[in-house]
Design a protein around this motif. Structure first.
Motif, short mmCIF file in Angstrom:
data_model
loop_
_atom_site.label_atom_id
_atom_site.label_comp_id
_atom_site.label_asym_id
_atom_site.label_seq_id
_atom_site.Cartn_x
_atom_site.Cartn_y
_atom_site.Cartn_z
N ASP A 37 0.83 -1.21 0.00
CA ASP A 37 0.00 0.00 0.00
C ASP A 37 0.87 1.25 0.00
OD1 ASP A 37 -2.76 -0.96 0.12
OD2 ASP A 37 -2.13 -1.87 2.02
N GLY A 144 -6.75 4.53 2.83
CA GLY A 144 -5.91 5.36 3.70
C GLY A 144 -5.45 4.67 4.96
N PHE A 145 -6.25 3.73 5.45
CA PHE A 145 -5.91 3.11 6.73
C PHE A 145 -6.31 1.64 6.75
CE2 PHE A 145 -6.82 7.58 7.33
CZ PHE A 145 -5.67 8.02 7.96
N GLY A 147 -7.55 -1.73 9.11
CA GLY A 147 -8.39 -1.95 10.27
C GLY A 147 -9.75 -1.28 10.25
N ASP A 175 -10.40 -5.03 -1.21
CA ASP A 175 -9.42 -4.53 -0.25
C ASP A 175 -10.12 -3.69 0.82
OD1 ASP A 175 -7.15 -3.60 1.01
OD2 ASP A 175 -6.38 -2.49 -0.72
N GLY A 177 -11.20 -4.43 5.25
CA GLY A 177 -12.16 -5.10 6.14
C GLY A 177 -12.41 -6.55 5.81
N GLY A 197 -5.18 -7.17 5.69
CA GLY A 197 -4.05 -6.69 6.49
C GLY A 197 -4.20 -7.10 7.94
N SER A 198 -5.07 -6.41 8.65
CA SER A 198 -5.19 -6.67 10.09
C SER A 198 -5.63 -8.11 10.39
CB SER A 198 -6.15 -5.67 10.74
OG SER A 198 -7.29 -5.47 9.94
O1 LIG Z 1 -5.46 -0.24 0.81
C1 LIG Z 1 -5.59 -0.35 2.01
C2 LIG Z 1 -6.04 0.82 2.83
O2 LIG Z 1 -6.22 1.90 2.01
C3 LIG Z 1 -5.22 -1.65 2.70
O3 LIG Z 1 -4.78 -2.58 1.74
C4 LIG Z 1 -6.38 -2.22 3.50
O4 LIG Z 1 -6.96 -1.29 4.34
C5 LIG Z 1 -6.00 -3.47 4.26
O5 LIG Z 1 -6.23 -3.38 5.60
P1 LIG Z 1 -7.38 -4.19 6.40
O6 LIG Z 1 -7.42 -5.57 5.85
O7 LIG Z 1 -6.89 -4.12 7.81
O8 LIG Z 1 -8.66 -3.44 6.18
#
Ligand SMILES: O=C(CO)[C@H](O)[C@H](O)COP(=O)(O)O
Ligand SMILES: [Fe+2]
Length: 226
Positions: A37, A144-145, A147, A175, A177, A197-198
């Motif tokens: 990212d 942007g973030f 989680g 991508d 949540g 990600g999380s």
């Molecule tokens: O592009 C992204 C954020 O902009 C990340 O790839 C995404 O948020 C992954 O994080 P999670 O699986 O924790 O939601």
């Protein structure tokens, strides 16, 4: 595009103080791709890393490097990400100004070209670039973030993207949540590449990464074969 569900852990949730080892560990634990990212503090309200970091971790695994560019403009940096070792380069449809040209540049460098759609962007944004496209990334959170909570209204968009893509060899990636419960929903709607990600990096060990990815993959595979 491949037949089974592809799991692409987002290193946004990895331990950045130990990034090379984290990439190696998650690859060994069963990741199919590594999702990178890239954020610029302008297109999205967060800053992560650029081509030097991609290059630094490139020799830690031979997995596909899936670069999600949340930067505007993207064009001046595409070649640098290609040189750094990206295999797939995805730009945002909203980043502009010339989406078709961006995709042509990516393919011209011998890389796979992706377009990402923010939650508010309709699937019609890709209608006229389908022939220049290897991947569509449907954002299921606002970028942007890590989680953040999955936006369930995106399931209908995934279904519409799937219909638009038809039988073209284009991956449909989601991508934001993604965890076992939402993995089942997006896979049933037509997504075949799941970024998480999380939900992957929780636990902080190879054993937990493996179990976390297995839970996501099996939920998706069950939903597809149901
Ligand atoms: O592009 C992204 C954020 O902009 C990340 O790839 C995404 O948020 C992954 O994080 P999670 O699986 O924790 O939601
Ligand atoms: Fe991402």
């Amino acid at each position: 595009m491949s037949g089974k569900t592809i799991i692409a852990p987002s290193i946004l949730s990895a331990d950045f103080s130990n990034l090379g080892d984290e990439v190696e560990t998650v690859a060994r634990a069963g990741a199919d791709w590594i999702h990178l990212d890239v954020m610029d503090g302008h297109f999205v309200p967060n800053i992560t890393f650029g081509p030097p970091v991609v290059k630094a971790i490139r020799n830690r695994t031979d997995k596909v490097f899936d670069c999600h560019l949340m930067i505007a403009p993207a064009d001046p940096y595409i070649a640098a990400f290609a040189d750094a070792g990206a295999d797939i380069i995805t730009v945002h449809a909203e980043a502009g100004p010339h989406l078709h040209r961006s995709l042509q540049s990516i393919r011209g460098l011998g890389k796979k070209a992706g377009v990402s759609l923010n939650p508010a962007t309709p699937e019609s944004a890709i209608e006229h670039v389908l022939d220049t496209l290897d991947l569509v990334l449907v954002m299921t959170v606002n970028p942007g973030f890590g989680g953040q909570a999955f936006i369930s209204g995106m399931l209908e968009k995934i279904r519409r993207v799937k219909a638009l893509v038809g039988n073209r060899p284009i991956d449909i990636e989601v991508d934001g949540g993604i965890a076992p419960d939402t993995a089942a929903l997006v896979a049933a709607a037509g997504a075949n590449v799941l970024v998480a990600g999380s939900a992957v990096f929780k636990g902080g060990s190879e054993t937990s990464y493996r179990a976390n990815m297995e839970a996501i993959r099996s939920a998706a595979d069950r939903a597809v074969s149901a």
